[in-house]
Write a protein that holds these residues in place. Sequence first.
Motif, PDB file in Angstrom:
ATOM      1  N   GLY A   1       0.857  -1.182   0.000  1.00 23.72           N
ATOM      2  CA  GLY A   1       0.000   0.000   0.000  1.00 23.72           C
ATOM      3  C   GLY A   1       0.888   1.225   0.000  1.00 23.72           C
ATOM      4  N   THR A   2       0.290   2.382   0.170  1.00 26.57           N
ATOM      5  CA  THR A   2       1.064   3.617   0.142  1.00 26.57           C
ATOM      6  C   THR A   2       2.127   3.615   1.239  1.00 26.57           C
TER       7      THR A   2
ATOM      8  N   CYS B   1      -4.239   9.096   7.704  1.00 28.28           N
ATOM      9  CA  CYS B   1      -3.704   8.012   6.876  1.00 28.28           C
ATOM     10  C   CYS B   1      -2.473   8.479   6.107  1.00 28.28           C
TER      11      CYS B   1
ATOM     12  N   VAL C   1     -13.182   3.796   3.667  1.00 32.55           N
ATOM     13  CA  VAL C   1     -12.108   3.226   2.849  1.00 32.55           C
ATOM     14  C   VAL C   1     -12.065   3.906   1.484  1.00 32.55           C
ATOM     15  N   GLN C   2     -13.236   4.140   0.903  1.00 30.05           N
ATOM     16  CA  GLN C   2     -13.297   4.780  -0.410  1.00 30.05           C
ATOM     17  C   GLN C   2     -12.781   6.211  -0.355  1.00 30.05           C
TER      18      GLN C   2
ATOM     19  N   ALA D   1      -9.117   6.053  -0.507  1.00 28.22           N
ATOM     20  CA  ALA D   1      -8.703   5.704  -1.869  1.00 28.22           C
ATOM     21  C   ALA D   1      -8.859   6.888  -2.815  1.00 28.22           C
ATOM     22  N   ASP D   2      -9.930   7.663  -2.647  1.00 29.57           N
ATOM     23  CA  ASP D   2     -10.172   8.827  -3.501  1.00 29.57           C
ATOM     24  C   ASP D   2      -9.097   9.890  -3.327  1.00 29.57           C
TER      25      ASP D   2
ATOM     26  N   ALA E   1      -3.439   4.071  -0.832  1.00 29.85           N
ATOM     27  CA  ALA E   1      -3.780   2.650  -0.826  1.00 29.85           C
ATOM     28  C   ALA E   1      -3.608   2.123   0.596  1.00 29.85           C
TER      29      ALA E   1
ATOM     30  N   ASN F   1     -13.447  -3.926   0.630  1.00 26.85           N
ATOM     31  CA  ASN F   1     -12.009  -3.871   0.896  1.00 26.85           C
ATOM     32  C   ASN F   1     -11.232  -4.629  -0.179  1.00 26.85           C
TER      33      ASN F   1
ATOM     34  N   LEU G   1     -10.424  -2.922  -3.391  1.00 20.94           N
ATOM     35  CA  LEU G   1      -9.342  -1.942  -3.346  1.00 20.94           C
ATOM     36  C   LEU G   1      -8.034  -2.572  -2.873  1.00 20.94           C
ATOM     37  N   ASP G   2      -7.982  -3.900  -2.889  1.00 21.58           N
ATOM     38  CA  ASP G   2      -6.780  -4.653  -2.482  1.00 21.58           C
ATOM     39  C   ASP G   2      -6.366  -4.355  -1.042  1.00 21.58           C
ATOM     40  N   VAL G   3      -7.350  -4.128  -0.191  1.00 24.26           N
ATOM     41  CA  VAL G   3      -7.095  -3.912   1.229  1.00 24.26           C
ATOM     42  C   VAL G   3      -7.249  -5.250   1.948  1.00 24.26           C
TER      43      VAL G   3
END
Length: 280
Positions: free
Chosen positions: A11-12, A127, A152-153, A156-157, A161, A182, A185-187
């Motif tokens: 992720g990020t 985050c 979560v969205q 992501a927006d 990640a 989840n 979004l590959d969470v």
Amino acid sequence: MPNVNTLTLSGTGVAGVQIPQIGLGTWPHTGQASTDMVAMAIANGYRHIDTAQKYGNEDAVGKAVRASSVARDELFITTKLINRYFGEVAIVREGIEHSLQETGLDYIDLMLIHWPNPQLGNYVQTCASLAQLVETGLIRAWGVSNFKPAHVQAVADAGLAIPINQIQVDPLSGQPDYVAANAALDVVVGAYSPTGRDVNLSEFPALVQAAERHGKTPHQIVLRWHVQQGRIAVPRSAHAERQRENLDVFDFELSDAEITAINALDNGSRARLDADEYGH
């Protein structure tokens, strides 16, 4: 044998961090009882310990970790940030340093945002701050907890990640739409209270029959149900035998029909607490 079955977090700001799929939940134990429970768990093969600032036991958990003969880099410590430390990088760093001071550790493997607290309006910023702070080495990875699909969205927006979202998931409260949101979004999904709250698993034929077929307990069947679907599970236990059982779920495989039968136990209930209304 130590639990070596892991998933990879990405992720990020995070790449390739390995997290054991079975961890030890520690709430609500504090003080020496918590230290003893964690020390026993490590001796029984646990390599992932889950705590939180709100639990009031980071110090007790850290005491057990520091006293262990297991090398620090073989252990994975998760803790969680309270909303006092939400916001810009300097504030979030203060929260991380608080946990380091409490645990007496040099770094935290995974720092989660415990609750989104949407009324504060800064969980997305938090985050971003956590992702940036991975590069300091104070934490190896970051993630969130109790985030609904909308939360979560929103992250992501903002172009971030999320590596992992720890939510309440159990056979009766499977929250399949939350899990799917989840996954889209590959969470990675982490499950707390993974076998349910105040539930007698022996009352459910789908679990009992699977347990009989595999020579396991219904409790182990549920943990395997999580593991096989790519989730992290953090059951709590202060009993040596149950701790060992919790780790003994990697030598068998549930059939598709068995997983479907367990999924069918879902009664449509949501998490016990609503993340839009509750937080700390």
